[in-house]
Design an enzyme around this catalytic site. Sequence first.
Site, PDB file in Angstrom:
ATOM      1  N   GLY A   1      52.310 -20.447-139.340  1.00 35.81           N
ATOM      2  CA  GLY A   1      53.375 -21.158-140.027  1.00 35.81           C
ATOM      3  C   GLY A   1      52.808 -22.157-141.015  1.00 35.81           C
ATOM      4  N   GLU A   2      53.706 -22.966-141.593  1.00 40.13           N
ATOM      5  CA  GLU A   2      53.274 -23.953-142.581  1.00 40.13           C
ATOM      6  C   GLU A   2      52.398 -25.028-141.949  1.00 40.13           C
ATOM      7  OE1 GLU A   2      56.510 -25.842-144.492  1.00 40.13           O
ATOM      8  OE2 GLU A   2      55.271 -27.232-145.644  1.00 40.13           O
ATOM      9  N   PHE A   3      52.656 -25.325-140.658  1.00 44.27           N
ATOM     10  CA  PHE A   3      51.963 -26.456-140.016  1.00 44.27           C
ATOM     11  C   PHE A   3      50.887 -26.018-139.022  1.00 44.27           C
ATOM     12  CE2 PHE A   3      56.138 -28.013-141.275  1.00 44.27           C
ATOM     13  CZ  PHE A   3      55.799 -29.151-141.980  1.00 44.27           C
ATOM     14  N   GLY A   4      50.855 -24.742-138.640  1.00 45.36           N
ATOM     15  CA  GLY A   4      49.861 -24.293-137.671  1.00 45.36           C
ATOM     16  C   GLY A   4      50.161 -22.885-137.205  1.00 45.36           C
TER      17      GLY A   4
ATOM     18  N   ILE B   1      50.682 -14.641-133.039  1.00 42.82           N
ATOM     19  CA  ILE B   1      51.480 -13.614-133.731  1.00 42.82           C
ATOM     20  C   ILE B   1      51.730 -13.959-135.190  1.00 42.82           C
ATOM     21  CG2 ILE B   1      52.622 -12.783-131.653  1.00 42.82           C
ATOM     22  CD1 ILE B   1      55.020 -14.551-132.368  1.00 42.82           C
ATOM     23  N   GLY B   2      51.223 -15.118-135.636  1.00 40.23           N
ATOM     24  CA  GLY B   2      51.427 -15.471-137.035  1.00 40.23           C
ATOM     25  C   GLY B   2      50.949 -16.873-137.320  1.00 40.23           C
TER      26      GLY B   2
ATOM     27  N   ASP C   1      66.822 -20.907-148.348  1.00 35.54           N
ATOM     28  CA  ASP C   1      65.689 -19.976-148.359  1.00 35.54           C
ATOM     29  C   ASP C   1      66.047 -18.702-147.594  1.00 35.54           C
ATOM     30  OD1 ASP C   1      62.165 -20.096-147.376  1.00 35.54           O
ATOM     31  OD2 ASP C   1      63.181 -19.082-149.022  1.00 35.54           O
TER      32      ASP C   1
ATOM     33  N   LYS D   1      55.611 -22.539-131.926  1.00 33.87           N
ATOM     34  CA  LYS D   1      55.034 -23.052-133.166  1.00 33.87           C
ATOM     35  C   LYS D   1      54.209 -24.288-132.828  1.00 33.87           C
ATOM     36  CE  LYS D   1      58.540 -21.523-136.479  1.00 33.87           C
ATOM     37  NZ  LYS D   1      59.448 -21.943-137.584  1.00 33.87           N
TER      38      LYS D   1
END
Length: 882
Positions: free
Chosen positions: A528-531, A525-526, A644, A551
Amino acid sequence: GGKLFLQSHGYWEVVQRTLNGSQFYTYSVCNVGEREQDNWLRTTFIQRRPAASRVFVELQFIVRDCNSFGDSSVTCKETFNLFTSESDADVGTTFRKGQFKKVATIAPDEITSKNELHINTETRVVENLSRKGFYLAFQDIGACVALLSARVYYKTCPATVKSLASFPETVAGGENQALREVSGVCMDNAISEELPRIYCTVDGEWVVPVGQCQCKSGYEEVKDACQECQAGFFKAAASGDKCEPCPANTQKLNSGALVCPCMDGFYRAPTDPPTGPCSGLPSAPRDLVATTTQLSTGKLLLSWQPPEDTGGRSDITYSIECQRCEGVVCQSCGEKIRYEPASTGLTDTKVSVSELDAHLNYTFTVEAHSGVSLFASQITSMRLVERTSTSLSLSWDVFPRPRVQSRPIRYELTYRKKVRRIYEADITVLAMLQERAHATSKFISCAAVGGAAMLFIVVMVLFLRRRKRNSHTRQGPEDTYFSSSEQLKPLKTYVDPHTYEDPNTAVLKFATEIHPSHITKQKVIGAGEFGEVYRGILKVPGRKEVAVAIKTLKPGYSEKQRQDFLSEASIMGQFSHQNIIRLEGVVTKFKHAMIVTEYMENGALDRYLRDHDGEFASFQLVGMLRGIAAGMKYLSDMSYVHRDLAARNILVNNTLECKVSDFGLSRVLEDDPEGTYTTSGGKIPIRWTAPEAIAYRKFTSASDVWSFGIVMWEVMAFGERPYWDMSNHEVMKAINEAFRLPAPMDCPSAVYQLMLQCWLQDRSKRPRFGDIVNLLDKLLRSPDSLKTIADFDPRVSIRLPSTSGSDGSPFRSVSEWLESIKMSQYSENFTCAGVVTMDQVLQMKNEDIKNIGVRLPGHLKRIAYSILGLKDQTSTLSVFAV
């Protein structure tokens, strides 16, 4: 920096070591077996540059693992302290502990064991220095430490040239002057209406240039310098434009030309720009024919062919002159004769003449004119030669004298009476090079009307700007509702996982370990910064099956990446609130690490709102904001700063409940009076970040409140991008100049007033999250309070770019206009309805928009407001054109 020296009563000593085949010296101390150690090492006097109020101390050192000392590990320490003391003179070997104040406790990232040597590098900041110099001192309280080097430096913004302005090298400011303003000097042959300025940040970077220099007329910018226009090129005014080649029929002058004058025999019309091409005069009309149509009524038709040479112009017109002769006496025909359609200003090559008398000879002359037929030489001076009670005799000079001798020069004199009892005359002389041509000038009356229109516009602009400024500074009734900082002091309950020596310990303490067999991945579904991020199912024995988001950590990660990845779980695991994303658990004991959270069906808030533009009432949107504020109040009560906060980091479930997520940039508050976190690295989301956090990276709950104000704007604008297409530098400059985002379309006034409170420059005056939750609750309990709508101006071009195309000109097509307001999906609807021109768009009403198939309320409003903006700009342009 200065050289270190050993204090006589301490245990620090100089030790020679060998590392990688090289010998070097260290200051070392290692009395781990003795209690109450207090060993000091001080530098020699370090002179300070006057402007450097902020210096950095970079230390390289080694710390031994206390576990390697056996029984002595009970009293062993693994840290030492950094101190500083200011002085106006070198005090020599005099040393008093009381004169020193602590800067920081220095702890290693990696501890040296018996078998492996680790050199640590740490940098600390010494702020607010004001005296001529200072000392550094290092205190050991029972560690085994070797100090390899101490480097002391300050940061500067280097000398630079920006926008043709030269700025000198500038020492970066400190916390009290986070942005140091520096004035620049224009380069040679460049000028500036506004003094060029730029700001030097604490990190030695130039930001937010204000004002710019431009090459003056006759010069163009070439590699940060102004260079003369080459021969055959010109530049008429100071600007950022390049020199242009001389246009057609002009003289190509030497370098540095401001304009290119016309060649002999060529001219510019009064309405032609002085930088445009020059034109020749038209030749005479051809083949003039007179045809009698009704002789009994004295009517005939004159027709002719256009001139063979138009002089390169398209504004050709014709005029008719008539003379009638009785015998040898000829005179003007006067006003008795009638011309259809007229005798002057003709664009067609025929005219009907009537009311002619019988038995008379008539001579008709047709003259061709163009813009340069009225070529006006400058009347440089005018003199009264003689004056009587009934006449004036005048003379004047002409420059330049027309060079075409074959055509006569004719001067026309006009006058008007002043409105007084004594008649006076304003006399104007116009010199015209012509082919027996005649024209009347109305320049004076036109200028008066245009000047009045411009004055009216200037007055209206000033009025609107003052009104807008007052609307920003005016306080609303909610102002007294906000509590002071003394009334709300959060209890610190959050534990920063970065303080743990072993990050895995923090993960195990705050997160539940899940076996991979209990997790089923279903769909990506998306990312992230790491995977990748998956939707999946969590089925733990004895518990109900639940939908989760998973994640993952991509293959090939380093140990540091793994620790950074899991640190987010260590943070989330400490929170338990319905408006904070819930951590289900982690996978750490197997090859592929994972973080498992609750699944939010509707995804990120910004994208969800864009997909459902206009589908929610203000009451529902305020309800979403209340949930976000409640989550942020919970975090701030734990002394936690998110850093953030943005709509993209708010997740929405299927009941429209909003939850704060994404703690990748987040950090805990330090335990100091200001409750701030300061760092000298990392990226900052400029559009959502408070000015003080941008300037010197100081983050507090107050800076999160600023970000929450931006989130409020995003929600009320249905996911619009804050500050639209402005660059980050433009955003920073605008905020620095007190610009604030305007109210979104249909935004309740009370909600917009709360946004403005969140964006106050003074962070101490912003509301706390507890105040925000209470105020939003108050609005939700009184829905009528949301009916008063904040002013919305559709003509603010950056808010709704619907008044012109990307180049500032009117839209050339309906599809271009729809694309600019992000409504391209309705292009076919407009085409099928026969609305294919912008003139047709301007005639549309709300009912017409509905009839072509625009049903969603938000889309209907966006298109309707855009048309309103177009109409407003059309009327505004008509005023300018008077």
